[in-house]
Design a protein around this motif. Structure first.
Motif, mmCIF file in Angstrom:
data_model
loop_
_atom_site.group_PDB
_atom_site.id
_atom_site.type_symbol
_atom_site.label_atom_id
_atom_site.label_comp_id
_atom_site.label_asym_id
_atom_site.label_seq_id
_atom_site.Cartn_x
_atom_site.Cartn_y
_atom_site.Cartn_z
ATOM 1 N N ASN A 144 -17.723 -16.091 8.162
ATOM 2 C CA ASN A 144 -18.778 -15.479 7.410
ATOM 3 C C ASN A 144 -20.437 -15.511 7.573
ATOM 4 O O ASN A 144 -21.079 -14.864 6.939
ATOM 5 N N ALA A 151 -18.898 -11.875 -4.975
ATOM 6 C CA ALA A 151 -19.394 -11.865 -3.494
ATOM 7 C C ALA A 151 -20.637 -12.086 -3.487
ATOM 8 O O ALA A 151 -21.581 -11.576 -4.318
ATOM 9 N N HIS A 163 -13.636 -12.656 -3.752
ATOM 10 C CA HIS A 163 -12.604 -11.783 -4.217
ATOM 11 C C HIS A 163 -12.971 -11.282 -5.405
ATOM 12 O O HIS A 163 -13.133 -10.008 -6.071
ATOM 13 N N THR A 200 -18.473 -2.361 -1.336
ATOM 14 C CA THR A 200 -17.880 -3.551 -1.846
ATOM 15 C C THR A 200 -17.309 -4.331 -0.434
ATOM 16 O O THR A 200 -17.598 -3.951 0.508
ATOM 17 N N PRO A 201 -17.085 -5.667 -0.439
ATOM 18 C CA PRO A 201 -16.572 -6.293 0.581
ATOM 19 C C PRO A 201 -15.741 -5.735 1.480
ATOM 20 O O PRO A 201 -15.573 -5.623 2.770
ATOM 21 N N HIS A 202 -14.827 -4.930 0.901
ATOM 22 C CA HIS A 202 -13.702 -4.176 1.456
ATOM 23 C C HIS A 202 -14.307 -3.200 2.362
ATOM 24 O O HIS A 202 -14.038 -2.796 3.533
ATOM 25 N N ASP A 208 -17.069 -13.797 0.531
ATOM 26 C CA ASP A 208 -16.248 -13.124 -0.470
ATOM 27 C C ASP A 208 -15.243 -13.908 -1.222
ATOM 28 O O ASP A 208 -14.261 -14.502 -0.484
#
Length: 403
Positions: free
Chosen positions: A198, A245, A242, A45-47, A240
């Motif tokens: 980014n 993405a 949220h 995931t982006p996290h 991202d």
């Protein structure tokens, strides 16, 4: 440089043979689904991408976390050409995964399989130091990595080291660009990377690791070694939003290979690739993903084929759906083409999987994680094999667990 990297990697791989998904969860206090799509690796995931780029060092502030994990994969497969395989241990790995000190973390893997008689060999290694600098126009993330596989540092699942299928049967070997796994575990790299507004950029320099070191860590010696250093570069835009993405990127590597013992003329490999991803996260109940990558390689084979010039192209695309981080469906296409019909290979991969453990509140969390899957690989073209390509179609089942 190779001597320095060899010493560093040897210390990490042998003094602390470990890495892993559950150790990251214990370190951060978060469920595996916070960083991995489908509650299981390696899709990030982006996290999860941010955690990796920040050097695997994020923590919940509590001490006493041991950064050790293990992984087991049992599987069985069947094809018309190769018959049935008996259920067996396909892979077992030990990991050192997580924070070593402030801003410093590691992903170090040692692996054995059912044919190695318990002998472990060095697998993927990625040791990172990362810092964030506050700037007027946004935060600048800077990092350094020592690693042994070009693209293992990448946060995206379009990179050769991390693309679908993430687990597969021992299929027929097909030609592929050198950057797509042709040097893994045999080289040492020092990479610098940055993420700002980014934009992600990375530059690495690779050399073949010393033969003595490769013998010590049970890695097969290559027939050829890198002449000088081989530069690897990566540029990508990551966005991202949220709820979703996406990314677009470029990567490349220029490599000269000579005979490992005698030296002499070199084979030149120039690789360049383009990739794109899209992930719909929504409310995390239904997650959709699309990954695509195209790579072109130009070869000049002065050492192995009297100066022959060969072009090789590889295209991969996969789409996935995961429900409640438990049930997953993935479909992928692959196509390799180039100079000579022996380089033509294409087909598809279908996978269904179930991940009952690996989420917050599931049994044994975050210690117990398991995925059960069935996968079918179909070929419509397979080089110059005398039999039909479809004779190599493979049905494969696996149980993949980490703890």
């Amino acid at each position: 440089m190779a001597s320095f990297l060899g010493t560093a990697l040897a210390w990490l791989a042998l003094a602390a043979p470990a890495h892993a998904l559950p150790s990251f969860a214990r370190q951060t206090g978060e469920e595996c689904a916070a960083c991995h799509i489908g509650a299981f690796g390696p899709q990030l995931t982006p996290h999860g991408m941010r955690f990796k780029l920040e050097g695997y060092s994020e923590t919940d502030g509590k001490s006493g976390k041991i950064p050790l994990s293990a992984m087991l994969v049992a599987s069985s497969g069947h094809s018309k050409a190769d018959g049935n395989s008996t259920p067996s241990l396909q892979e077992a790995s030990l990991f050192l995964g997580g924070r070593l000190a402030d801003h410093l973390g590691a992903f170090v893997q040692a692996t054995t399989d059912g044919h190695a008689q318990g002998k472990f060999s060095m697998d993927n290694v990625d040791v990172r130091y990362a810092r964030t600098v506050d700037l007027k126009d946004g935060d600048l993330l800077l990092g350094l990595s020592l690693n042994n596989n070009p693209s293992v540092t990448d946060p995206l699942n379009t990179a050769p080291a991390w693309r679908f299928p993430y687990m597969s049967a021992e299929l027929q070997e097909t030609p592929s660009p050198l950057l797509a796994g042709g040097m893994e575990m045999q080289v040492g790299g020092a990479n610098a990377y940055a993420l700002w507004n980014n934009v992600y950029a990375e530059l690495g320099l690779y050399r073949t690791l010393p033969s003595g070191f490769l013998n010590d860590v049970n890695v097969d010696l290559p027939d050829q070694k890198i002449s000088g250093v081989a530069p690897y570069w990566r540029l990508a835009y990551l966005k991202d939003n949220h709820k979703d993405a996406w990314s677009v990127g470029l990567m490349g590597m220029n490599t000269k290979l000579v005979d490992r013992i005698t030296g002499g003329p070199s084979d030149k490999y120039n690789d360049i690739g383009v990739d794109a991803t899209y992930t719909y996260l929504g409310d995390r109940k239904n997650i959709f993903g699309l990954n695509a990558a195209y790579m072109h390689e130009r070869q000049t084979l002065d050492a192995s084929d009297d100066g022959a010039k060969v072009n090789l192209n590889r295209f991969d695309v996969s789409g996935s759906w995961h429900y409640d981080n438990t049930y997953g469906l993935t479909a992928g296409l692959f196509d390799t083409s180039g100079t000579g019909s022996e380089n033509d290979s294409r087909g598809y991969i279908l996978q269904a999987d179930w991940t009952p453990w690996g989420k917050e509140g599931s049994w044994g969390a975050p210690w117990a994680n398991v995925r059960l899957g069935v996968q079918y690989t179909g070929y419509t073209k397979l080089g110059n094999y005398d039999d039909k390509a479809s004779d190599h179609n493979t049905l494969y089942g696996f149980i993949w667990t980490s703890f």
